[in-house]
Each structure stands twice: as structure tokens, then as C-alpha cells.
Design an enzyme around this catalytic site. Structure first.
Site, mmCIF file in Angstrom:
data_model
loop_
_atom_site.group_PDB
_atom_site.id
_atom_site.type_symbol
_atom_site.label_atom_id
_atom_site.label_comp_id
_atom_site.label_asym_id
_atom_site.label_seq_id
_atom_site.Cartn_x
_atom_site.Cartn_y
_atom_site.Cartn_z
ATOM 1 N N TRP A 158 -3.475 -1.260 -8.380
ATOM 2 C CA TRP A 158 -2.155 -1.948 -8.421
ATOM 3 C C TRP A 158 -2.302 -3.266 -8.509
ATOM 4 O O TRP A 158 -3.137 -4.027 -7.823
ATOM 5 C CB TRP A 158 -1.536 -1.612 -6.979
ATOM 6 C CG TRP A 158 0.216 -1.929 -6.976
ATOM 7 C CD1 TRP A 158 0.904 -1.993 -7.859
ATOM 8 C CD2 TRP A 158 0.449 -2.617 -5.802
ATOM 9 N NE1 TRP A 158 2.052 -2.526 -7.277
ATOM 10 C CE2 TRP A 158 1.714 -2.959 -6.287
ATOM 11 C CE3 TRP A 158 -0.119 -2.924 -4.339
ATOM 12 C CZ2 TRP A 158 2.644 -3.631 -5.197
ATOM 13 C CZ3 TRP A 158 0.873 -3.621 -3.610
ATOM 14 C CH2 TRP A 158 2.328 -4.024 -3.848
ATOM 15 N N ASP A 239 -4.385 2.792 1.255
ATOM 16 C CA ASP A 239 -2.837 2.173 0.958
ATOM 17 C C ASP A 239 -2.200 3.524 0.464
ATOM 18 O O ASP A 239 -2.463 4.385 -0.248
ATOM 19 C CB ASP A 239 -3.176 1.445 -0.460
ATOM 20 C CG ASP A 239 -1.724 0.859 -0.744
ATOM 21 O OD1 ASP A 239 -0.660 1.232 -0.168
ATOM 22 O OD2 ASP A 239 -1.688 0.008 -1.664
ATOM 23 N N LYS A 275 9.286 4.301 -1.548
ATOM 24 C CA LYS A 275 9.326 5.385 -2.540
ATOM 25 C C LYS A 275 9.963 6.558 -1.762
ATOM 26 O O LYS A 275 10.653 7.425 -2.270
ATOM 27 C CB LYS A 275 8.156 5.639 -3.369
ATOM 28 C CG LYS A 275 7.328 4.596 -3.818
ATOM 29 C CD LYS A 275 7.836 3.788 -4.912
ATOM 30 C CE LYS A 275 7.360 2.256 -4.799
ATOM 31 N NZ LYS A 275 6.763 1.579 -5.917
#
Ligand SMILES: Cc1ncc(COP(=O)(O)O)c(C=O)c1O
Length: 426
Positions: A158, A239, A275
Site C-alpha cells: 500500500w 496490517d 472498509k
């Protein structure tokens, strides 16, 4: 008189320009150069300017419903209504956040039967969504992880990981992860690189729905990764920004995190509720450290608080209340599990439809990676020049690396997308 006046009038703009120039020269910030725009926000800006009615924005990493609209979960609306009806105060939260939320967040990640959870040998603090939680962790490592400054990221990772760790004063390294030839995991490359990482370094792993590639290890591969990580005695930073959002099953998506802990690997973990609860702008997240015992956890917690206090004093209350209600009320939690699964299922079905539409278009390429990959993002394997054509000729916007947000695909536009991809790849 008239001549004098007109001379004055002519001189005025010159004087103003000179004053502006001298103000610039004496400015504190004259040396500050214009920074490059954020690549993803740049895509959105270009998309907004486009007047084509068929335009698609596949750059943004936020869920859209099948009409392409932002989606607020029913369980979130209900939790908000409950909170509003209680007319609660808006006092400061403690530095570590809302205790009901942090406990439930740890339980969600670790599992209710987890020995680490039940014995209390962990500490969880509330963070400003995934990014802020990652940053608390990065600062904690910078201050207390004495054996190394090096953080190994998967290649690619990311985009925000690098500045998060760099700005916290750590150094970035990488390990092989994605194989562009097969559009899938370079497992042997990853194993090879990880087995050579100097002992007691930091390694970052995406718990599920790897961003940007959508490529996750299988459970057998996670087992091998855990073994090599243990052998090298690496500090694992997980993560987990997509728990439940990848497969639709919160337990399956947390499998790797739980497996590592069961293997005796004391990980650190960042969670996001952007999310999986659609709480993007509420900024709800958590950072957890698994410790060797409850006493160590108390000491670590005290230092996390010392770290957080001068950063933002204490975290925001509203989103944490919403997430806490959802996680802790059986009815809302049940509804959430159904809703998070329906988001994941819609994305999975868009992947299948994209591939079947590509076949219908007559594409002879192997697009299996689109359905093999998981989560919000798909690394299509499209080259930068093909991405450029998609944008110019079809008003389809995405990042240059060929990553699409599958959340931006709907039953209404998947045919158009397949047609456009076929046109630029045939
Ligand atoms: C891998 C990964 N980590 C963390 C985040 C954090 O996002 P947020 O700060 O919005 O929770 C994201 C969001 O895109 C992500 O993809």
C-alpha cells in the site's frame, strides 16, 4: 494635474507588484517547493472533470453499491439512532480510547477463544482508523524496538506504508511478493527473501486482501511464512484493514493473524473499520501489541499513552461508539456480519462477471487472476500504455499500475469495462 494623476495610476500596479515580490522574498516559506499531487486523488480529480456519461472511477478505495453509490450499512444507521436517542455527552475519551471498543476490537481480531485474548497478555489502543493506528505502531517501534530500524514491506505494498514508517524514523526495505508474469504470489521469492532478512528486523504483512495486488497467501503458505518468520525471529507487524471484507467471513480473514499468535509469535497489529463497517470518515481503528504476559502489556500500554498524548491527546468518540455498539450488541453484530458478507460477495461476483464478459468479448487472454485475487483491489496486469488508452478512449480511470477497485464495478458497467479492456489488450 491630470498628468500627475495618470502617472500615479500607472505607478500603482508596479508598486503593488514590488511589494508582493519583497513579501515573497522575505517569506518564511519561499524555499517550499510544490509537492506532487497524491496519485489516487489525482485520478479522482481527472474523473470529475470528464463529461462522458459512461465514465468509471476505478481508482478510489471505497465500497460502492450496485448503483455505484456510497453505501452506509444498516447496522451503522441503527447504531447511530441508538446513540442519538441516548443523548450521550461529548466528553473526552481516555487516551487509549473507548474501552468497550478496544476490547471488542481485540476480540474480533484474535478470536474469542484466543489464549492471548483471554489471558490479557495484549494491549489495544484506539487509533485514527488504519492509517493512524499504523502510525502509532510505527512510532512505538521507533522508540522501543531497539534491535533494528529496518521495516521490510512486500513489493509492492500500500502506497502509504512507506511514508508512515519513514516519517516515524524507520528505514524501508522490501521482500518479493508479487509476480507480474503470473499476476499472482511469488511465494518462492517471498520465502527466499524473508529467509535472508537479518534476525530481529521488522516485517510487515497484509493480513488479508493485500493492497494493491489482491493476492493473498493460502493457509498452507501462511504456515510456511510463519515458520520462516519464527526462525528469523522477526517482529511481525500485521496490517488488517479488510477483516470480513475479503472473504465475507471475519474468522477466515483473521486466520493468518491468529495462526501466527498460536505459533508463539508475538505480533503487533493495526486494524481499520473504514472498509468492513463503511466508517471511512469516522476514522475508527485500533493498534494492538501481543505481549508475553499481562504485566508486560500494562507497561506497554503506559508507553503507548505517553506516545499518543502529545500527538492528538485522545481519539474521536463518535465512530468508536458506533463500532463498539455493533461489535457488542448481538443483534447489530449479526446484522453487520450479513452486511459485510454481502459487500464481499458483490465484489467477488463482479470479478466473475468481469471475466465472463471478457470471454464474451472474445478475449483469449487468461484472466483467471481476476477471480483468484481477493478484496477490494484487482491487479489487472494492464500496462501503463493500456491504462492510458482506457482513460483517453473510454473514460475509465485507474492508477497507472493497472490496479482497479472492483468496488467501483457494477452490473450496469461491467460489460462496458470488459469491452474496453478487450479493446486495449487484443
Ligand atoms: C493496506 C491498507 N492499510 C491501511 C489502510 C488504512 O485506511 P484507513 O486509514 O482509511 O483506515 C488501507 C486503506 O486503504 C489499506 O489498504
Amino acid at each position: 494635474m491630470a498628468l500627475l494623476q495618470s502617472r500615479r495610476l500607472l505607478a500603482a500596479p508596479r508598486l503593488a507588484a514590488a511589494a508582493a515580490a519583497s513579501a515573497r522574498a522575505s517569506s518564511w516559506w519561499s524555499h517550499v517547493e510544490m509537492g506532487p499531487p497524491d496519485p489516487i486523488l489525482g485520478v479522482t480529480e481527472a474523473f470529475k472533470r470528464d463529461t462522458n456519461s459512461k465514465k468509471m472511477n476505478l481508482g478510489v478505495g471505497a465500497y460502492r453499491d450496485d448503483n455505484g453509490k456510497p453505501y452506509v450499512l444498516n447496522c451503522v444507521r441503527k447504531a447511530e439512532a441508538q446513540i442519538a436517542s441516548k443523548k450521550m455527552d461529548k466528553e473526552y475519551l481516555p487516551i487509549a480510547g473507548l474501552a468497550d471498543f478496544t476490547r471488542a476490537s481485540a476480540e474480533l481480531a484474535l478470536g474469542e477463544n484466543s489464549e492471548a485474548f483471554k489471558s490479557g497478555r495484549y494491549v489495544t489502543v484506539q487509533g485514527i482508523s488504519g492509517t493512524g493506528s499504523l502510525r502509532i505502531g510505527a512510532n512505538f517501534l521507533q522508540r522501543f524496538f531497539k534491535s533494528s530500524r529496518d521495516v521490510y514491506l512486500p513489493k509492492p505494498s500500500w502506497g502509504n506504508h512507506t511514508p508512515i514508517f519513514r516519517d516515524a524514523g524507520l528505514q524501508l526495505q522490501s521482500y518479493r511478493y508479487y509476480d507480474p508474469k503470473t499476476c499472482s504470489l511469488d511465494f518462492s521469492g517471498a520465502m527466499d527473501d524473508i529467509s535472508k532478512i537479518p534476525e530481529k528486523s521488522i516485517i510487515l504483512l497484509h493480513a488479508c486482501a493485500h493492497n494493491p495486488t489482491g493476492v493473498d497467501p493460502r493457509q498452507e503458505q501462511w504456515k510456511e511464512l510463519a515458520a520462516v518468520v519464527k526462525k528469523r525471529n522477526l517482529l511481525v507487524y500485521f496490517d488488517m484493514a479488510y477483516q470480513g471484507f475479503a472473504s465475507g467471513d471475519i474468522n477466515r480473514d483473521a486466520w493468518a493473524v491468529r495462526h501466527f499468535i498460536e505459533q508463539g509469535i508475538n505480533i503487533v497489529l493495526a486494524q481499520s473499520y473504514a472498509k468492513n463497517m463503511g466508517l471511512y470518515g469516522e476514522r475508527v481503528g485500533a493498534f494492538t501489541v501481543i505481549c508475553s504476559d499481562a504485566e508486560e502489556a500494562k507497561r506497554v500500554e503506559s508507553q503507548l499513552k505517553i506516545l499518543i498524548r502529545p500527538m492528538y491527546s485522545n481519539p474521536p468518540i463518535n465512530g468508536a461508539r458506533i463500532a463498539s455498539l455493533i461489535l457488542n450488541s448481538p443483534d447489530l453484530r449479526k446484522e453487520w456480519l450479513v452486511e459485510v458478507k454481502s459487500m464481499a460477495d458483490r465484489i467477488i461476483s463482479m470479478r466473475t462477471q468481469l471475466v465472463s464478459n471478457l470471454k464474451k468479448e472474445g478475449s483469449s487472454h487468461n484472466w483467471q487472476h481476476i477471480t483468484d485475487q481477493i478484496g477490494m483491489f484487482c491487479f489487472t496486469g494492464l500496462k501503463p500504455e493500456q491504462v492510458e488508452r482506457l482513460t483517453k478512449e473510454f473514460s475509465i480511470y485507474m492508477t497507472k499500475d493497472g490496479r482497479i477497485s472492483v468496488a467501483g464495478v457494477t452490473s450496469g458497467n461491467v460489460g462496458y469495462l470488459a469491452h474496453a479492456i478487450h479493446q486495449v489488450t487484443k
